[in-house]
Scaffold this motif. Structure first.
Motif, PDB file in Angstrom:
ATOM      1  N   LEU A 299       0.798  -1.188   0.092  1.00 50.50           N
ATOM      2  CA  LEU A 299      -0.166   0.219   0.126  1.00 50.50           C
ATOM      3  C   LEU A 299       0.842   1.143   0.025  1.00 50.50           C
ATOM      4  N   GLU A 300       0.409   2.389  -0.656  1.00 53.21           N
ATOM      5  CA  GLU A 300       0.855   3.782  -0.393  1.00 53.21           C
ATOM      6  C   GLU A 300      -0.412   4.482   0.476  1.00 53.21           C
ATOM      7  N   ASN A 301       0.023   4.970   1.562  1.00 47.90           N
ATOM      8  CA  ASN A 301      -1.255   5.441   2.436  1.00 47.90           C
ATOM      9  C   ASN A 301      -0.530   6.539   3.273  1.00 47.90           C
ATOM     10  N   ASP A 302      -0.657   7.933   2.828  1.00 49.48           N
ATOM     11  CA  ASP A 302      -0.147   8.985   3.548  1.00 49.48           C
ATOM     12  C   ASP A 302      -0.579   8.961   4.777  1.00 49.48           C
ATOM     13  N   ALA A 303      -1.825   8.404   5.349  1.00 46.41           N
ATOM     14  CA  ALA A 303      -2.509   8.687   6.532  1.00 46.41           C
ATOM     15  C   ALA A 303      -1.702   7.462   7.570  1.00 46.41           C
ATOM     16  N   ASN A 304      -0.979   6.679   7.127  1.00 41.81           N
ATOM     17  CA  ASN A 304      -0.098   5.943   8.046  1.00 41.81           C
ATOM     18  C   ASN A 304      -1.152   4.942   8.939  1.00 41.81           C
ATOM     19  N   GLU A 305      -1.968   4.304   8.284  1.00 43.87           N
ATOM     20  CA  GLU A 305      -3.040   3.632   9.072  1.00 43.87           C
ATOM     21  C   GLU A 305      -2.462   2.227   9.428  1.00 43.87           C
ATOM     22  N   ALA A 306      -1.895   1.962  10.429  1.00 41.35           N
ATOM     23  CA  ALA A 306      -1.347   0.556  10.798  1.00 41.35           C
ATOM     24  C   ALA A 306      -2.466  -0.388  11.136  1.00 41.35           C
ATOM     25  N   SER A 307      -3.648   0.121  11.041  1.00 38.03           N
ATOM     26  CA  SER A 307      -4.808  -1.112  11.124  1.00 38.03           C
ATOM     27  C   SER A 307      -4.560  -1.646   9.709  1.00 38.03           C
ATOM     28  N   MET A 308      -4.375  -1.022   8.681  1.00 36.32           N
ATOM     29  CA  MET A 308      -4.336  -1.534   7.218  1.00 36.32           C
ATOM     30  C   MET A 308      -3.193  -2.599   7.297  1.00 36.32           C
ATOM     31  N   ALA A 356      16.204   6.372  13.456  1.00 34.39           N
ATOM     32  CA  ALA A 356      16.039   5.578  14.391  1.00 34.39           C
ATOM     33  C   ALA A 356      14.573   4.846  14.621  1.00 34.39           C
ATOM     34  N   CYS A 357      13.664   5.863  14.924  1.00 34.08           N
ATOM     35  CA  CYS A 357      12.423   5.509  15.226  1.00 34.08           C
ATOM     36  C   CYS A 357      11.727   4.907  13.961  1.00 34.08           C
ATOM     37  N   ALA A 358      12.248   5.375  12.802  1.00 36.82           N
ATOM     38  CA  ALA A 358      11.514   4.531  11.668  1.00 36.82           C
ATOM     39  C   ALA A 358      12.231   3.224  11.400  1.00 36.82           C
ATOM     40  N   LEU A 359      13.303   3.188  11.672  1.00 41.50           N
ATOM     41  CA  LEU A 359      14.127   1.816  11.688  1.00 41.50           C
ATOM     42  C   LEU A 359      13.630   0.884  12.481  1.00 41.50           C
ATOM     43  N   ALA A 360      13.165   1.145  13.510  1.00 44.66           N
ATOM     44  CA  ALA A 360      12.661   0.252  15.077  1.00 44.66           C
ATOM     45  C   ALA A 360      11.272   0.181  14.761  1.00 44.66           C
ATOM     46  N   GLU A 361      10.332   1.188  14.588  1.00 40.71           N
ATOM     47  CA  GLU A 361       8.875   1.146  14.587  1.00 40.71           C
ATOM     48  C   GLU A 361       8.270   1.244  13.552  1.00 40.71           C
ATOM     49  N   GLY A 362       8.919   1.795  12.273  1.00 41.80           N
ATOM     50  CA  GLY A 362       8.312   1.802  11.004  1.00 41.80           C
ATOM     51  C   GLY A 362       8.003   3.255  10.634  1.00 41.80           C
ATOM     52  N   PHE A 363       6.611   3.572  11.262  1.00 47.12           N
ATOM     53  CA  PHE A 363       6.257   4.735  11.225  1.00 47.12           C
ATOM     54  C   PHE A 363       7.018   5.975  12.239  1.00 47.12           C
ATOM     55  N   ILE A 364       7.108   6.932  11.892  1.00 50.50           N
ATOM     56  CA  ILE A 364       7.595   8.288  12.573  1.00 50.50           C
ATOM     57  C   ILE A 364       6.522   8.701  13.180  1.00 50.50           C
ATOM     58  N   GLU A 380      -1.088   5.893  13.049  1.00 47.48           N
ATOM     59  CA  GLU A 380      -1.587   5.162  14.041  1.00 47.48           C
ATOM     60  C   GLU A 380      -0.420   4.402  14.583  1.00 47.48           C
ATOM     61  N   PRO A 381      -0.455   4.099  15.818  1.00 54.13           N
ATOM     62  CA  PRO A 381       0.541   3.392  16.306  1.00 54.13           C
ATOM     63  C   PRO A 381       1.005   1.996  15.733  1.00 54.13           C
ATOM     64  N   SER A 382       2.557   2.026  15.400  1.00 60.42           N
ATOM     65  CA  SER A 382       2.758   0.870  14.555  1.00 60.42           C
ATOM     66  C   SER A 382       3.689  -0.101  15.160  1.00 60.42           C
TER      67      SER A 382
END
Length: 609
Positions: A299-308, A356-364, A380-382
């Motif tokens: 997906l490309e999703n600018d909303a960063n919807e972790a639920s997806m 570092a956050c992106a590497l660890a958790e995906g979304f910033i 959303e929290p990832s």
């Protein structure tokens, strides 16, 4: 050898008794089928707005079109091939005419993916399916495992990024025939390469979309988009529209044997129904081709919807397999280039910590307010997602091509930091993606180009230059005039890769470095990734980042990188066996890190080793 076809209620279907033609046009009472052998014949309309006709003498390779009551002649919206471009007649294609040789192919697990995004028209000098097919072996030898093709749906003119497609089932004829595309996929599979295709379900292009003329039911005026009324995924008549796109997704996977789809900008899809169209597409794939082989939905999703991107109890994605991770790119771009304009503002405070956050958790951005968006919360929290839920990159067609002059990051950024960021990405558990030419630091830009009709061409060229008027570098008209004209053929030609560069010294050195990193990744890291279920942990201070990922029963992966201005003070040596130690030295039991150092270790689980 076998053949593959996706049955669908739309378009032209070759049968033993001829060809069945079907068009959904509820707003018109009569439609004529124009076919060479049969002439113009009225189609039979049913109560649901379907117009159908079987032509016994029709067959593979025949041209046809539909004529509306006002005399307008339109192509089939479900055309499998439109060799005379989007305004011309469609052509009957019998998918059983192509013999596949990949019977044993079952795809690859997603954690093995190293993605290579390419544009067919500029990947090679010839810009064809066949020319690209001949380059696949070089990508496989490099360590690429998945090729992602920018959109192929038939677009107006001879050149386009692909996001202005209007015939979603027809591979654009400027690249070759449907059978030549199938041959590309067949060859890729023989080399162990997955092939994904980019699809656009949020809008149609501005030229050549005739659906408004005879099927306004395809659009929902209650939702407005930058392209006009939204595609009707949730209004009256939406069931047939949804089926059109679900069939399109299955068609690419079944008839062309693609291994997955990259869905463009799902945040721009207006759908208030449940399940969402993305989830319904996932369900259709899971109930169809994914029963026999790996099928991935990116997906490309600018909303960063972790639920997806969530996984079920078995670890299977409920919708997207992964998402393009723009957040990681933006953080790298800021610390590598120093640019802080526009959306880069959101990453300017501490880009190394953001990386570092992106590497660890995906979304910033996981729900924080965005300064660029005037305080609007984004994401959303990832942290419950595994790193393989993120396709991460240093650049893409968007991040390069949306710049006025199409510069790549290695032409803009500090080479030490760009090199370090590449090593971090390729040795992380994320799914890494290259944009074509990244692997040898291509000197060619990737510019925005198109080939619209005269009136639209002028508007696009003027609009392209005016959109940069808010930037200081383009404040005066003379500066804006230097921005390449999107409709000029020279803009397209300038964007073609120069493959001979791979053999010259600087480019060859980059190629060798990428090859070595990917060899380490495939040999040491990928075999441990299947058990990952959640994010990593990180810390960052004074330009140095530390990230650790739990690999489940396979131990832990540790990464230490220094992206500051000066060499770092000594750091504790991460536990485990050394995987990569560029720019780092152990002195008196501590690590000394040069600027751009990347140090990676693998720690076995307790009781192993």
């Amino acid at each position: 050898m076998t053949t593959h076809a996706h049955p669908m209620p739309f378009g032209a279907t070759v049968q033993a008794q001829g060809v069945d033609f079907a068009l959904w046009a509820p707003s018109v009472e009569t439609v004529l089928l124009e076919h060479g052998a049969a002439g113009s014949q009225p189609m039979e309309r049913d109560a649901h707005g379907w117009h159908r006709l079987t032509v016994p003498q029709a067959g593979q390779g025949d041209s046809y079109a539909f004529r509306l009551p006002d005399g307008t002649r339109v192509p089939d919206p479900a055309s499998r091939y439109n060799p005379e471009d989007v305004h011309g007649p469609s052509r009957v294609v019998d998918p059983h005419s192509f013999a596949w040789t990949d019977d044993a192919w079952r795809g690859r697990p997603w954690e093995e993916a190293v993605v290579y995004e390419l544009h067919l028209g500029t990947f090679t000098e010839e810009g064809t399916f066949e020319a690209a097919r001949q380059r696949l072996e070089e990508l496989a030898e490099l360590g690429i495992t998945a090729v992602e093709l920018m959109p192929l749906a038939d677009f107006p003119g001879r050149r386009n990024w692909g996001y202005d497609g209007v015939l979603p089932f027809a591979p654009d004829a400027s690249y070759g025939t449907p059978d030549e595309l199938k041959a590309l996929v067949d060859t890729a599979h023989s080399l162990g390469l997955m092939v994904l295709v980019d699809v656009v379900y949020n809008h149609f292009g501005p030229e050549g979309n005739y659906l408004h003329a005879y099927c306004p039911e395809f659009f929902n005026g209650e939702h407005q988009t930058p392209w006009g009324p939204a595609i009707n995924f949730d209004g009256p008549g939406s069931r047939t529209v949804r089926d059109f796109f679900i069939h399109n997704a299955c068609y690419w996977i079944e008839e062309f044997r693609f291994d997955g789809l990259r869905m463009d900008a799902i945040h721009a899809i207006h759908d208030e129904t449940r399940p969402h169209i993305v989830q319904e597409i996932r369900q259709a794939l899971d109930e169809g081709p994914a029963r026999e082989r790996h099928v991935h939905l990116v997906l490309e999703n600018d909303a960063n919807e972790a639920s997806m991107l969530m996984r079920d109890g078995r670890g299977i994605p409920v919708a997207g397999t992964a998402q393009w991770n723009d957040d990681l790119h933006h953080a790298v771009h800021v610390f590598a280039t120093g640019e802080r304009d526009g959306y880069y503002t959101d990453y300017a405070a501490d880009p190394v910590a953001s990386f570092a956050c992106a590497l660890a958790e995906g979304f910033i951005y996981q729900g924080q307010p965005s300064a660029f968006r005037h305080g609007e919360r984004r994401g959303e929290p990832s942290t419950r997602l595994p790193p393989q839920a993120f396709v991460s990159f240093l650049q893409t067609h968007d991040q390069v091509g949306n710049r006025a002059f199409g510069e790549r990051i290695h032409a803009l950024g500090d080479p030490v930091l760009v090199r370090a960021a590449m090593a971090c990405l390729l040795l992380s558990p994320h799914v890494p993606m290259f944009f074509m030419g990244d692997e040898f630091a291509a000197s060619t830009p990737f510019l925005y180009f198109c080939d619209f009709g005269p009136e639209l061409a002028t508007a696009v060229s003027e609009g392209r230059r005016s959109e940069f008027g808010g930037f200081a570098a383009f404040a005066d008209e003379a500066a804006r005039a230097r921005i390449p004209d999107p409709n000029a053929e020279s803009t397209f030609v300038a964007s073609k890769l120069r493959w001979r560069e791979r053999g010259t010294r600087a480019h060859f050195e980059r190629l060798c470095e990428v090859r070595q990193l990917l060899e380490v990744r495939h040999r040491l890291i990928v075999p441990r990734l299947a058990g990952m279920t959640a994010a990593g942990v990180y810390r960052s201070d004074n330009g140095t980042l530390q990230v650790s990922w739990d690999l489940g029963t396979s131990g832990r992966l540790h990464m230490l990188a220094h992206l500051g201005e000066k060499p770092a003070a000594s750091r504790a040596v991460p536990p485990g066996a050394l995987v990569h130690g560029e720019g780092a030295a152990i002195q008196e039991g501590a690590l000394q890190l040069e600027r751009g150092a990347v140090y990676v270790t693998l720690e076995d689980p307790p009781g192993v080793g």
